[in-house]
Design an enzyme around this catalytic site. Structure first.
Site, PDB file in Angstrom:
ATOM      1  N   PRO A 143       2.826 -26.757  16.200  1.00 47.59           N
ATOM      2  CA  PRO A 143       1.458 -27.303  16.128  1.00 47.59           C
ATOM      3  C   PRO A 143       0.471 -26.198  15.766  1.00 47.59           C
ATOM      4  CG  PRO A 143       2.097 -27.013  18.417  1.00 47.59           C
ATOM      5  CD  PRO A 143       3.312 -26.665  17.599  1.00 47.59           C
ATOM      6  N   ASP A 202      -0.624 -20.614  15.787  1.00 50.42           N
ATOM      7  CA  ASP A 202       0.195 -21.429  16.679  1.00 50.42           C
ATOM      8  C   ASP A 202      -0.667 -21.866  17.860  1.00 50.42           C
ATOM      9  OD1 ASP A 202       1.990 -22.443  18.537  1.00 50.42           O
ATOM     10  OD2 ASP A 202       3.528 -20.925  18.144  1.00 50.42           O
ATOM     11  N   HIS A 203      -0.971 -23.171  17.927  1.00 53.26           N
ATOM     12  CA  HIS A 203      -1.905 -23.650  18.945  1.00 53.26           C
ATOM     13  C   HIS A 203      -1.277 -23.750  20.329  1.00 53.26           C
ATOM     14  CE1 HIS A 203      -5.681 -25.001  20.236  1.00 53.26           C
ATOM     15  NE2 HIS A 203      -5.945 -25.912  19.325  1.00 53.26           N
ATOM     16  N   ARG A 204       0.027 -23.520  20.432  1.00 52.71           N
ATOM     17  CA  ARG A 204       0.645 -23.490  21.763  1.00 52.71           C
ATOM     18  C   ARG A 204       0.255 -22.224  22.520  1.00 52.71           C
ATOM     19  NH1 ARG A 204       6.759 -23.903  19.848  1.00 52.71           N
ATOM     20  NH2 ARG A 204       5.899 -22.202  18.585  1.00 52.71           N
ATOM     21  N   VAL A 205      -0.104 -21.203  21.757  1.00 53.82           N
ATOM     22  CA  VAL A 205      -0.360 -19.885  22.342  1.00 53.82           C
ATOM     23  C   VAL A 205      -1.794 -19.424  22.114  1.00 53.82           C
ATOM     24  CG1 VAL A 205       0.367 -17.465  22.318  1.00 53.82           C
ATOM     25  CG2 VAL A 205       2.057 -19.274  21.929  1.00 53.82           C
TER      26      VAL A 205
END
Length: 264
Positions: A66, A236-239
């Site tokens: 994502p 990276d939108h998870r991080v």
């Protein structure tokens, strides 16, 4: 001298007509000149090379991450002046951009992090700037390792060495697969802005457009001309979150707009 006049056009047309009259009749569909010059046989199916296959797998893997994108406008007058001053010493604009990016990442380690398992992420201990390079048959990302610690002159020499090895297809794995942050620069082609696809396992990639003269208004309302470039970061939108990228880009802009630290 060099001016085209009517008799030049008439002579060219006559020569073309004579050549066509003497040429054998065509037995197949003409091939466009550009395709013929490149040795491309239109209508054929071409299997991926090993490099193209690797790029394809990476791009497909990227789709599972994502991502989001943040753009920023940076004034480059001071950087352009610095480059003009020291390029005779072998300094490249790529090295300057890599150095500026690395110094900004020092202050924003989360943007230099990476997530591989979807459950955790790593704050990388080194800042290794990978730079996308187009080569015959594909794309590769030579890595400027420890770019924050290496002086700009050594960094420029290393970059030239890496590009030469990339074009000769002599890069060793650690010279192209150890990047922690990636730069993709299409500015030399006149591209003003674009988005880049995130390489798997890394936190962010920055797409750099051309620096162009732009009419801008100063804070006191005066109108002037400045050189500006657009950068767009895919992350990276998870991080990494929006505020992280915004802060990183503000720091990067400050370094580029006052680049005195790039030569130390």
């Amino acid at each position: 001298m060099g001016r085209i006049v009517a008799k030049d056009v008439e002579a060219f047309a006559a020569a073309q007509a004579q050549a066509q009259a003497q040429a054998p009749a065509a037995t197949s569909t003409p091939v466009p000149a550009a395709a013929a010059a490149a040795g491309i046989e239109l209508g054929t199916v071409v299997p991926f090379t090993t490099m193209q296959g690797a790029v394809s797998r990476n791009m497909i893997e990227s789709l599972s991450v994502p991502t989001f994108r943040v753009g920023y406008t940076i004034t480059t007058n001071a950087l352009d002046a610095l480059y003009k001053k020291i390029k005779s010493k072998g300094v490249t604009m790529t090295a300057l951009l890599a150095k500026a990016t690395a110094l900004a990442l020092v202050q924003h380690p989360v943007v230099n992090s990476g997530c591989r398992d979807g459950k955790s992420f790593t704050y990388n201990s080194s800042i290794n700037i990978a730079v996308a390079v187009a080569i015959d048959g594909g794309l590769i990302t030579p890595v400027l390792q420890d770019a924050d610690k290496v002086d700009i002159y050594t960094l420029s020499r290393k970059w030239k060495e890496l590009v030469d090895k990339a074009r000769a297809k002599q890069l060793q794995p650690h010279e192209y697969n150890t990047g922690t942050f990636t730069l993709s620069n299409l500015g030399m082609f006149g591209v003003d802005r674009f988005d880049a696809i995130l390489p798997p396992g890394t936190g962010a990639i920055m797409a750099v457009g051309a620096s162009q003269p732009t009419v801008v208004a100063s804070k006191d309302g005066r109108i002037g001309m400045k050189n500006q470039m657009q950068v767009n970061v895919t992350a990276d939108h998870r991080v990494i979150y929006g505020a992280d990228l915004a802060s990183f880009l503000q720091t990067l802009a400050r370094i580029i707009e006052d680049p005195k630290d790039l030569t130390f």
